[in-house]
Design an enzyme around this catalytic site. Structure first.
Site, PDB file in Angstrom:
ATOM      1  N   GLY A  10       5.419  21.957  75.366  1.00 49.33           N
ATOM      2  CA  GLY A  10       5.545  22.601  73.793  1.00 49.33           C
ATOM      3  C   GLY A  10       4.015  22.420  73.287  1.00 49.33           C
ATOM      4  O   GLY A  10       3.691  21.099  72.596  1.00 49.33           O
ATOM      5  N   ARG A  34       6.439  27.350  76.798  1.00 42.96           N
ATOM      6  CA  ARG A  34       7.473  28.321  77.274  1.00 42.96           C
ATOM      7  C   ARG A  34       6.578  29.671  77.459  1.00 42.96           C
ATOM      8  O   ARG A  34       6.955  30.630  78.025  1.00 42.96           O
ATOM      9  CB  ARG A  34       8.710  28.558  76.251  1.00 42.96           C
ATOM     10  CG  ARG A  34       9.621  29.501  76.802  1.00 42.96           C
ATOM     11  CD  ARG A  34      10.846  29.301  75.838  1.00 42.96           C
ATOM     12  NE  ARG A  34      10.655  29.378  74.603  1.00 42.96           N
ATOM     13  CZ  ARG A  34      11.286  29.197  73.429  1.00 42.96           C
ATOM     14  NH1 ARG A  34      12.516  28.647  73.664  1.00 42.96           N
ATOM     15  NH2 ARG A  34      10.932  29.448  72.139  1.00 42.96           N
ATOM     16  N   SER A 130       4.185   9.944  63.567  1.00 39.95           N
ATOM     17  CA  SER A 130       3.737  10.331  62.339  1.00 39.95           C
ATOM     18  C   SER A 130       2.315  10.514  61.884  1.00 39.95           C
ATOM     19  O   SER A 130       1.262   9.493  62.342  1.00 39.95           O
ATOM     20  CB  SER A 130       4.286   9.097  61.323  1.00 39.95           C
ATOM     21  OG  SER A 130       3.918   9.561  59.773  1.00 39.95           O
ATOM     22  N   LYS A 184      11.418   6.106  62.112  1.00 41.21           N
ATOM     23  CA  LYS A 184      10.584   7.224  61.532  1.00 41.21           C
ATOM     24  C   LYS A 184      11.346   7.991  60.269  1.00 41.21           C
ATOM     25  O   LYS A 184      10.683   8.369  59.360  1.00 41.21           O
ATOM     26  CB  LYS A 184      10.412   8.342  62.735  1.00 41.21           C
ATOM     27  CG  LYS A 184       9.771   9.547  62.196  1.00 41.21           C
ATOM     28  CD  LYS A 184       8.390   9.362  61.721  1.00 41.21           C
ATOM     29  CE  LYS A 184       7.699  10.877  61.466  1.00 41.21           C
ATOM     30  NZ  LYS A 184       8.267  11.582  60.639  1.00 41.21           N
ATOM     31  N   HIS A 187      10.784   5.966  57.204  1.00 39.54           N
ATOM     32  CA  HIS A 187       9.224   6.454  57.027  1.00 39.54           C
ATOM     33  C   HIS A 187       9.281   7.827  56.234  1.00 39.54           C
ATOM     34  O   HIS A 187       8.681   7.791  55.122  1.00 39.54           O
ATOM     35  CB  HIS A 187       8.362   6.591  58.354  1.00 39.54           C
ATOM     36  CG  HIS A 187       7.128   7.181  58.128  1.00 39.54           C
ATOM     37  ND1 HIS A 187       7.051   8.777  57.931  1.00 39.54           N
ATOM     38  CD2 HIS A 187       5.797   6.971  57.704  1.00 39.54           C
ATOM     39  CE1 HIS A 187       5.551   9.099  57.507  1.00 39.54           C
ATOM     40  NE2 HIS A 187       5.114   7.932  57.578  1.00 39.54           N
ATOM     41  N   ASN A 188       9.951   8.566  56.660  1.00 36.79           N
ATOM     42  CA  ASN A 188      10.008   9.997  55.960  1.00 36.79           C
ATOM     43  C   ASN A 188      10.610   9.704  54.639  1.00 36.79           C
ATOM     44  O   ASN A 188      10.464  10.545  53.783  1.00 36.79           O
ATOM     45  CB  ASN A 188      10.660  10.967  56.887  1.00 36.79           C
ATOM     46  CG  ASN A 188       9.430  11.660  57.744  1.00 36.79           C
ATOM     47  OD1 ASN A 188       8.700  11.075  58.445  1.00 36.79           O
ATOM     48  ND2 ASN A 188       9.708  12.979  58.133  1.00 36.79           N
ATOM     49  N   GLU A 191       8.193   8.511  52.473  1.00 35.13           N
ATOM     50  CA  GLU A 191       7.355   9.499  52.159  1.00 35.13           C
ATOM     51  C   GLU A 191       7.726  10.321  51.184  1.00 35.13           C
ATOM     52  O   GLU A 191       6.820  10.600  50.273  1.00 35.13           O
ATOM     53  CB  GLU A 191       7.043  10.265  53.545  1.00 35.13           C
ATOM     54  CG  GLU A 191       6.198  11.473  53.577  1.00 35.13           C
ATOM     55  CD  GLU A 191       6.307  12.203  54.807  1.00 35.13           C
ATOM     56  OE1 GLU A 191       6.088  11.828  55.906  1.00 35.13           O
ATOM     57  OE2 GLU A 191       6.666  13.489  54.794  1.00 35.13           O
ATOM     58  N   LYS A 260      12.048  19.824  55.519  1.00 29.00           N
ATOM     59  CA  LYS A 260      12.672  19.928  56.838  1.00 29.00           C
ATOM     60  C   LYS A 260      13.944  19.205  57.179  1.00 29.00           C
ATOM     61  O   LYS A 260      14.822  19.220  57.862  1.00 29.00           O
ATOM     62  CB  LYS A 260      11.734  19.617  57.931  1.00 29.00           C
ATOM     63  CG  LYS A 260      10.456  20.612  57.921  1.00 29.00           C
ATOM     64  CD  LYS A 260       9.538  20.317  59.011  1.00 29.00           C
ATOM     65  CE  LYS A 260       8.270  21.213  59.201  1.00 29.00           C
ATOM     66  NZ  LYS A 260       7.292  20.409  60.076  1.00 29.00           N
TER      67      LYS A 260
END
Ligand code: 6PG
Length: 469
Positions: A10, A34, A130, A184, A187-188, A191, A260
């Site tokens: 990726g 890909r 992050s 995480k 954390h977000n 944030e 997101k």
């Protein structure tokens, strides 16, 4: 170049940056995307680092290019794409090979993938990374989840590429399964809250005090030299001062926030765990309301604009700074309490001090206050930040500013949902005799749910409601 022990799938922005970071730290790495042209362009633009990179043009080619036991990082969109990639890899890998999902996976998915991997392999780690593009390239904060032995296998590489705080790697194993992705997500959530509180203060300055964007930026720049030093305060100063040559950028950017959804996951989990995080919840609510642009414009047309200018001298910048400090402490106290609740629920021994330490550099919420938080949590992880002497002392005087700002904001239609939520939570947490007795009475009246009395032992008591209708 020695044969790579690690590969990466990726080569989007984050994947490409992470691969370059790994190569730069002296680790040979095989890469595959890909879309072959993406792999070719990445390799062509890698410069001197290409000497450490093995570009491959098939999944089998990637696997063949990596020395056993293989470790392969996935940097693909969270969700079904991760499962599809694991399924494609599984027939090509040995049982002791390791797949590392470094995307923003929901920790429930990571728990599932780790459980699926356990019996027969390939091994599986879920790591929260992050710091955005800059962090991926020059040093992210890394929160690892999965079997400790699997983390230990790649810890040298993850430590080497991670951000450093006073020479200390910002890469830590959090616990089994989805523990890393859970941390995480918290954390977000934090944030989102940090960003929302800065946006609220910006709103008070813009609409309440009539300050132009550049002046607001200058204030944030000054605040970034004090207790509020942080990456988000730094970039908020920068975006406030930015212009497109004709206008301040903030004056021309539409006030409709994207997401997101990682902060939303935090709120969902907190509700499931009955762990109150009102500042983060208010931040997610405010993002959702910001997306309701037409409804807000209709509301303004019908009721008149909410924000009104503040009376001259009614609110000082020092008071606003105090309000932000208090709001931040309260938010992080809630965030760490959520981590404690998750640890208890999932049987994770989440290292609170290490979490604060790994957030000190590289990640989006990095700030100087996290050093103080790490120290407070080290003293007594179970105590919580609000009761830690250092932060209790800070709250005693900064909450005066928070209360003044929230009161004035409410009186002048300046929306402060996150800061107000923090203040209300703080007040609730200082109320030994609250008002839930009214709720218990209501519940027993309509549903005979029972209650406890303050003057008697035992629960399941009922009120004499019959004669009161
Ligand atoms: C990070 C960020 C990152 C996140 C973006 C966008 O830690 O580097 O949190 O993982 O994807 O911030 O998040 P939202 O679209 O939810 O604001």
């Amino acid at each position: 170049m020695t044969k790579p022990h690690i590969g990466l799938i990726g080569l989007g922005t984050m994947g490409a940056m992470l691969a370059l970071n790994i190569a730069e730290k002296g680790f040979a790495i095989a890469v595959w995307n890909r879309t072959t042209t993406v792999t070719r362009s990445f390799y062509a633009e890698a410069g001197a680092l290409a000497a450490q990179i093995v570009p491959t043009e098939s999944l089998a080619g990637l696997v063949a290019a990596i020395e056993r036991p293989r470790s392969i990082i996935l940097m693909v969109p969270a969700g079904p794409a991760v499962d599809e990639q694991i399924a494609a890899l599984r027939p090509l890998l040995d049982a002791d090979d390791l797949i590392i999902d470094a995307g923003n996976a929901n920790f429930h998915d990571t728990n599932r993938r780790a459980a699926q991997a356990a019996p027969h392999g390939p091994r599986f780690l879920g790591i929260g990374v992050s710091g955005g593009e800059e962090g991926a390239r020059h040093g992210p904060s890394i929160m690892g989840g999965g079997e400790k032995a699997d983390w230990d296998r790649v810890a040298p590489i993850l430590g080497a590429i991670s951000a450093k705080y006073q020479g200390e790697d910002c890469a830590t194993w959090m616990g089994p399964g989805g523990a890393g992705h859970f941390v995480k997500a918290v954390h977000n959530g934090i944030e989102y809250a940090d960003m929302q509180m800065i946006a609220e203060i910006y709103g008070v300055m813009r609409d309440g005090l009539g300050m132009p964007a550049a002046e607001i930026g200058a204030v944030f720049e000054t605040w970034n030299k004090g207790a509020l030093q942080s990456y988000l305060m730094e970039i908020s100063a920068a975006v406030a001062k930015a212009t497109d040559g004709a206008h301040p950028m903030l004056d021309v950017i539409l006030d409709k926030a994207g997401q997101k959804g990682t902060g939303r996951w935090t709120v969902i989990e907190a509700q499931t765990l009955s762990a109150p995080i009102p500042v983060i919840e208010a931040a997610v609510m405010a993002r959702n309301v910001s997306a309701q642009l037409e409804a807000r414009r209709k509301g303004e047309a019908l009721f008149g604009a909410a924000p009104q200018p503040l009376p001259k001298g009614a609110l000082s910048l020092a008071t606003l700074e105090q309000a932000m400090i208090a709001g931040k402490i309260l938010c992080y106290a809630q965030g760490f309490a959520l981590i404690v609740a998750a640890g208890q629920e999932f049987g994770w021994d989440l290292p609170l001090p290490a979490i604060a330490r790994v957030w000190r550099a590289g990640c989006i919420i990095r700030s100087s206050m996290l050093e103080d938080m790490a120290r407070a949590l080290e003293e007594d992880p179970a105590r919580g930040l609000m009761l830690a002497p250092f932060f209790a002392d800070q709250l005693r005087h900064t909450c005066v500013g928070l209360r003044h700002a929230v009161s004035l904001g409410a009186a002048h239609g300046l929306p402060l949902p996150a800061l107000a939520a923090g203040l209300s939570w703080f007040d609730l947490m200082r109320t030994g005799r609250g008002t839930a007795n009214m709720i218990q009475a209501q519940r027993d009246f309509f549903g005979a749910h029972g209650f406890e009395r303050v003057d008697m032992q035992g629960s399941g008591r009922h009120g004499p409601w019959g004669g009161y209708m």
